[in-house]
Design a protein around this motif. Sequence first.
Motif, PDB file in Angstrom:
ATOM      1  N   ALA A  76       0.830  -1.210   0.000  1.00 45.13           N
ATOM      2  CA  ALA A  76       0.000   0.000   0.000  1.00 45.13           C
ATOM      3  C   ALA A  76       0.862   1.258   0.000  1.00 45.13           C
ATOM      4  CB  ALA A  76      -0.937  -0.011   1.203  1.00 45.13           C
ATOM      5  N   LEU A  77       1.964   1.221   0.734  1.00 43.68           N
ATOM      6  CA  LEU A  77       2.888   2.359   0.744  1.00 43.68           C
ATOM      7  C   LEU A  77       3.482   2.594  -0.645  1.00 43.68           C
ATOM      8  CD1 LEU A  77       4.438   4.510   2.406  1.00 43.68           C
ATOM      9  CD2 LEU A  77       6.195   2.765   2.782  1.00 43.68           C
ATOM     10  N   ALA A  78       3.862   1.515  -1.322  1.00 47.90           N
ATOM     11  CA  ALA A  78       4.411   1.642  -2.676  1.00 47.90           C
ATOM     12  C   ALA A  78       3.369   2.221  -3.635  1.00 47.90           C
ATOM     13  CB  ALA A  78       4.894   0.283  -3.176  1.00 47.90           C
ATOM     14  N   VAL A  79       2.116   1.774  -3.507  1.00 48.65           N
ATOM     15  CA  VAL A  79       1.048   2.313  -4.356  1.00 48.65           C
ATOM     16  C   VAL A  79       0.848   3.800  -4.056  1.00 48.65           C
ATOM     17  CG1 VAL A  79      -1.453   2.234  -4.760  1.00 48.65           C
ATOM     18  CG2 VAL A  79      -0.130   0.119  -4.714  1.00 48.65           C
ATOM     19  N   GLY A  80       0.858   4.152  -2.767  1.00 52.66           N
ATOM     20  CA  GLY A  80       0.695   5.557  -2.391  1.00 52.66           C
ATOM     21  C   GLY A  80       1.825   6.430  -2.901  1.00 52.66           C
ATOM     22  N   ILE A  81       3.064   5.968  -2.756  1.00 53.33           N
ATOM     23  CA  ILE A  81       4.216   6.751  -3.228  1.00 53.33           C
ATOM     24  C   ILE A  81       4.187   6.894  -4.745  1.00 53.33           C
ATOM     25  CG2 ILE A  81       6.732   6.706  -3.465  1.00 53.33           C
ATOM     26  CD1 ILE A  81       6.833   5.597  -0.596  1.00 53.33           C
ATOM     27  N   ALA A  82       3.837   5.801  -5.442  1.00 52.55           N
ATOM     28  CA  ALA A  82       3.729   5.877  -6.898  1.00 52.55           C
ATOM     29  C   ALA A  82       2.653   6.889  -7.296  1.00 52.55           C
ATOM     30  CB  ALA A  82       3.417   4.502  -7.478  1.00 52.55           C
ATOM     31  N   ALA A 135      -6.001  11.729  -3.333  1.00 52.01           N
ATOM     32  CA  ALA A 135      -6.493  10.632  -4.173  1.00 52.01           C
ATOM     33  C   ALA A 135      -5.534   9.446  -4.132  1.00 52.01           C
ATOM     34  CB  ALA A 135      -6.693  11.117  -5.609  1.00 52.01           C
ATOM     35  N   SER A 136      -4.241   9.703  -4.103  1.00 47.38           N
ATOM     36  CA  SER A 136      -3.257   8.628  -4.000  1.00 47.38           C
ATOM     37  C   SER A 136      -3.378   7.898  -2.672  1.00 47.38           C
ATOM     38  CB  SER A 136      -1.842   9.187  -4.151  1.00 47.38           C
ATOM     39  OG  SER A 136      -1.697   9.830  -5.386  1.00 47.38           O
ATOM     40  N   ALA A 137      -3.590   8.634  -1.605  1.00 45.05           N
ATOM     41  CA  ALA A 137      -3.787   8.015  -0.296  1.00 45.05           C
ATOM     42  C   ALA A 137      -5.068   7.183  -0.291  1.00 45.05           C
ATOM     43  CB  ALA A 137      -3.834   9.076   0.788  1.00 45.05           C
ATOM     44  N   PHE A 138      -6.115   7.662  -0.944  1.00 50.16           N
ATOM     45  CA  PHE A 138      -7.360   6.900  -1.046  1.00 50.16           C
ATOM     46  C   PHE A 138      -7.125   5.574  -1.758  1.00 50.16           C
ATOM     47  CE2 PHE A 138     -10.958   5.823  -3.823  1.00 50.16           C
ATOM     48  CZ  PHE A 138     -11.908   5.508  -2.860  1.00 50.16           C
ATOM     49  N   VAL A 139      -6.433   5.613  -2.888  1.00 48.48           N
ATOM     50  CA  VAL A 139      -6.154   4.374  -3.631  1.00 48.48           C
ATOM     51  C   VAL A 139      -5.301   3.431  -2.790  1.00 48.48           C
ATOM     52  CG1 VAL A 139      -4.984   3.446  -5.675  1.00 48.48           C
ATOM     53  CG2 VAL A 139      -6.435   5.462  -5.885  1.00 48.48           C
ATOM     54  N   ALA A 140      -4.327   3.961  -2.059  1.00 50.45           N
ATOM     55  CA  ALA A 140      -3.494   3.122  -1.191  1.00 50.45           C
ATOM     56  C   ALA A 140      -4.334   2.461  -0.100  1.00 50.45           C
ATOM     57  CB  ALA A 140      -2.368   3.947  -0.580  1.00 50.45           C
ATOM     58  N   LEU A 141      -5.299   3.177   0.461  1.00 51.46           N
ATOM     59  CA  LEU A 141      -6.171   2.588   1.479  1.00 51.46           C
ATOM     60  C   LEU A 141      -7.071   1.509   0.897  1.00 51.46           C
ATOM     61  CD1 LEU A 141      -7.207   5.721   3.572  1.00 51.46           C
ATOM     62  CD2 LEU A 141      -5.638   3.881   4.223  1.00 51.46           C
ATOM     63  N   VAL A 142      -7.539   1.712  -0.333  1.00 52.01           N
ATOM     64  CA  VAL A 142      -8.349   0.682  -0.994  1.00 52.01           C
ATOM     65  C   VAL A 142      -7.517  -0.570  -1.215  1.00 52.01           C
ATOM     66  CG1 VAL A 142      -9.568   0.097  -3.131  1.00 52.01           C
ATOM     67  CG2 VAL A 142      -9.945   2.313  -2.054  1.00 52.01           C
TER      68      VAL A 142
END
Length: 186
Positions: free
Chosen positions: A64-70, A90-97
């Motif tokens: 999730a951290l990698a998705v958020g950073i990306a 929005a990036s944090a939202f996608v990382a939480l999903v």
Amino acid sequence: FAVLGAALAPTLLDWWLGPAFSAGAPILQITMLGVPFLALFFSLRGLVDAITSRPYHTYNLFIALAVGIAGFIVSSASLPRGSTAFGIAASAFVALVVLAALTVRITGRLYGTGFGTGLWLRPLLRNLAAGALALAVHRYLLPGTDPVGLAALLLFEAVLAAVTFYPVLNSVRRNRGLFGGSGTPA
């Protein structure tokens, strides 16, 4: 709760902090929509910890951290300067999903519940449709911040919640359990 918070974010910001902060409403809206996914992660976390000593949460959190950073990098590079904060939210939202989906997946695998798509896809689509309808009603049919309009919106949200949760309550009432099981303890 999250959809209601997202729908009322512009009004709440206007009342609480004043009209100067109304521009931050989209950031608050996307942040509110991520709350249920974080709550799902926290609620299933103890179940995973109880059955295994493998560090599944560490793996899921790193993914999730990698998705958020990306997402942060892509949004910072591609969005205009004024939209960077929304891109980060929005990036944090996608990382939480992603974190919630990974946690549901590992919980289903460890407990053998299956968590098939039939169990979550229809309610998810129903909730997305209800959320979109609530935002449309709030934005286009009840645009004022008067108490009568907000009371009407709250009543509308209560009706949407009842329609959304009726199938879940009906399933539990028929003693099938939340996940389609027999409803009897093992």
